[in-house]
Design a protein around this motif. Structure first.
Motif, PDB file in Angstrom:
ATOM      1  N   PRO A  39      19.829  -2.072  21.491  1.00 16.81           N
ATOM      2  CA  PRO A  39      21.074  -2.285  22.238  1.00 16.81           C
ATOM      3  C   PRO A  39      20.988  -1.728  23.657  1.00 16.81           C
ATOM      4  CG  PRO A  39      21.358  -0.576  20.590  1.00 16.81           C
ATOM      5  CD  PRO A  39      19.985  -1.125  20.401  1.00 16.81           C
ATOM      6  N   VAL A  40      21.685  -2.369  24.558  1.00 16.39           N
ATOM      7  CA  VAL A  40      21.815  -1.898  25.934  1.00 16.39           C
ATOM      8  C   VAL A  40      23.236  -1.369  26.086  1.00 16.39           C
ATOM      9  CG1 VAL A  40      21.790  -2.570  28.368  1.00 16.39           C
ATOM     10  CG2 VAL A  40      20.117  -3.552  26.778  1.00 16.39           C
ATOM     11  N   THR A  54      30.183   0.795  26.001  1.00 19.98           N
ATOM     12  CA  THR A  54      30.018  -0.423  25.220  1.00 19.98           C
ATOM     13  C   THR A  54      28.533  -0.703  25.023  1.00 19.98           C
ATOM     14  OG1 THR A  54      30.115  -1.786  27.215  1.00 19.98           O
ATOM     15  CG2 THR A  54      32.167  -1.479  26.010  1.00 19.98           C
ATOM     16  N   ALA A  55      28.239  -1.381  23.932  1.00 20.25           N
ATOM     17  CA  ALA A  55      26.872  -1.826  23.650  1.00 20.25           C
ATOM     18  C   ALA A  55      26.871  -3.349  23.642  1.00 20.25           C
ATOM     19  CB  ALA A  55      26.405  -1.296  22.301  1.00 20.25           C
ATOM     20  N   ASP A  56      25.748  -3.948  24.036  1.00 27.08           N
ATOM     21  CA  ASP A  56      25.680  -5.404  24.088  1.00 27.08           C
ATOM     22  C   ASP A  56      25.539  -6.040  22.706  1.00 27.08           C
ATOM     23  OD1 ASP A  56      23.065  -4.665  23.568  1.00 27.08           O
ATOM     24  OD2 ASP A  56      22.193  -6.101  24.962  1.00 27.08           O
ATOM     25  N   GLN A  57      25.353  -5.227  21.686  1.00 22.52           N
ATOM     26  CA  GLN A  57      25.318  -5.724  20.317  1.00 22.52           C
ATOM     27  C   GLN A  57      25.945  -4.671  19.408  1.00 22.52           C
ATOM     28  OE1 GLN A  57      21.119  -5.405  18.600  1.00 22.52           O
ATOM     29  NE2 GLN A  57      20.718  -5.669  20.772  1.00 22.52           N
ATOM     30  N   GLN A  58      26.458  -5.112  18.278  1.00 23.10           N
ATOM     31  CA  GLN A  58      27.118  -4.180  17.368  1.00 23.10           C
ATOM     32  C   GLN A  58      26.101  -3.160  16.874  1.00 23.10           C
ATOM     33  OE1 GLN A  58      29.243  -6.119  14.266  1.00 23.10           O
ATOM     34  NE2 GLN A  58      30.644  -4.409  14.023  1.00 23.10           N
ATOM     35  N   SER A  59      26.425  -1.886  17.030  1.00 20.28           N
ATOM     36  CA  SER A  59      25.487  -0.837  16.655  1.00 20.28           C
ATOM     37  C   SER A  59      26.239   0.460  16.382  1.00 20.28           C
ATOM     38  CB  SER A  59      24.465  -0.627  17.775  1.00 20.28           C
ATOM     39  OG  SER A  59      25.125  -0.340  18.992  1.00 20.28           O
ATOM     40  N   THR A  60      25.547   1.379  15.742  1.00 21.47           N
ATOM     41  CA  THR A  60      26.061   2.716  15.503  1.00 21.47           C
ATOM     42  C   THR A  60      25.410   3.631  16.521  1.00 21.47           C
ATOM     43  OG1 THR A  60      26.253   2.269  13.152  1.00 21.47           O
ATOM     44  CG2 THR A  60      26.201   4.584  13.816  1.00 21.47           C
ATOM     45  N   ASP A  78      30.886   9.648  17.160  1.00 20.56           N
ATOM     46  CA  ASP A  78      30.120   8.494  16.689  1.00 20.56           C
ATOM     47  C   ASP A  78      30.999   7.249  16.719  1.00 20.56           C
ATOM     48  OD1 ASP A  78      27.830  10.000  16.019  1.00 20.56           O
ATOM     49  OD2 ASP A  78      28.771  10.588  14.133  1.00 20.56           O
ATOM     50  N   THR A  79      30.344   6.108  16.851  1.00 23.26           N
ATOM     51  CA  THR A  79      31.042   4.832  16.738  1.00 23.26           C
ATOM     52  C   THR A  79      30.176   3.871  15.940  1.00 23.26           C
ATOM     53  OG1 THR A  79      32.202   3.102  17.918  1.00 23.26           O
ATOM     54  CG2 THR A  79      30.156   3.862  18.909  1.00 23.26           C
ATOM     55  N   TYR A  80      30.811   2.886  15.341  1.00 21.31           N
ATOM     56  CA  TYR A  80      30.096   1.958  14.470  1.00 21.31           C
ATOM     57  C   TYR A  80      30.269   0.505  14.867  1.00 21.31           C
ATOM     58  CZ  TYR A  80      30.110   6.202  11.737  1.00 21.31           C
ATOM     59  OH  TYR A  80      29.951   7.504  11.343  1.00 21.31           O
ATOM     60  N   ASP A  81      31.056   0.232  15.870  1.00 21.81           N
ATOM     61  CA  ASP A  81      31.354  -1.159  16.194  1.00 21.81           C
ATOM     62  C   ASP A  81      30.887  -1.595  17.575  1.00 21.81           C
ATOM     63  OD1 ASP A  81      33.100   0.313  17.659  1.00 21.81           O
ATOM     64  OD2 ASP A  81      34.914  -0.632  16.897  1.00 21.81           O
ATOM     65  N   GLY A  82      30.080  -0.805  18.249  1.00 19.88           N
ATOM     66  CA  GLY A  82      29.578  -1.194  19.566  1.00 19.88           C
ATOM     67  C   GLY A  82      30.513  -0.873  20.707  1.00 19.88           C
ATOM     68  N   TYR A  83      31.595  -0.124  20.438  1.00 17.95           N
ATOM     69  CA  TYR A  83      32.528   0.263  21.499  1.00 17.95           C
ATOM     70  C   TYR A  83      32.997   1.690  21.257  1.00 17.95           C
ATOM     71  CZ  TYR A  83      36.613   0.508  24.504  1.00 17.95           C
ATOM     72  OH  TYR A  83      37.517   0.898  25.453  1.00 17.95           O
TER      73      TYR A  83
END
Length: 115
Positions: A39-40, A54-60, A78-83
């Protein structure tokens, strides 16, 4: 008149009309995965002096915010949805941010001025 219009258009990014100031992030580590799987991340300082990531793909991923003068950890979450949005308002000062997940880590620095 045409020159004045061009001058005004060239100043728009510095005035802040185009959106929130982006926090410049540098990649500090990466594992040996395919680049498309990593992810970026993008971090921005919001108008209310909070931070969103934000991440360009859904990630933890984990976001850590430090006081840059003494590297004291101020917040980690922590986050689990890319935001991610750090909703606490930060006071004037220098800060460091680190964003990490299993495949990659980024870091950056930003300032908050109470003008």
């Amino acid at each position: 008149m045409k020159h004045m219009l061009l001058l005004l258009l060239s100043l728009i990014p510095f005035i802040g009309i185009c959106g929130e100031p982006e926090i410049e992030l540098s990649q500090i580590s990466v594992t040996d995965h395919h680049k498309s799987e990593i992810p970026v991340f993008h971090a921005e300082l919001e108008l209310n002096q909070s931070v969103s990531v934000t991440a360009d793909q859904q990630s933890t991923f984990t976001v850590s915010i430090y006081d840059a003068t003494n590297m004291t950890l101020l917040y980690q979450g922590d986050t689990y949805d890319g935001y991610y949005h750090f909703t606490n308002t930060l006071s004037a000062g220098s800060y460091s941010i680190e964003i990490s997940c299993d495949d990659v880590s980024y870091e950056g620095e930003f300032e908050i001025n109470n003008d």
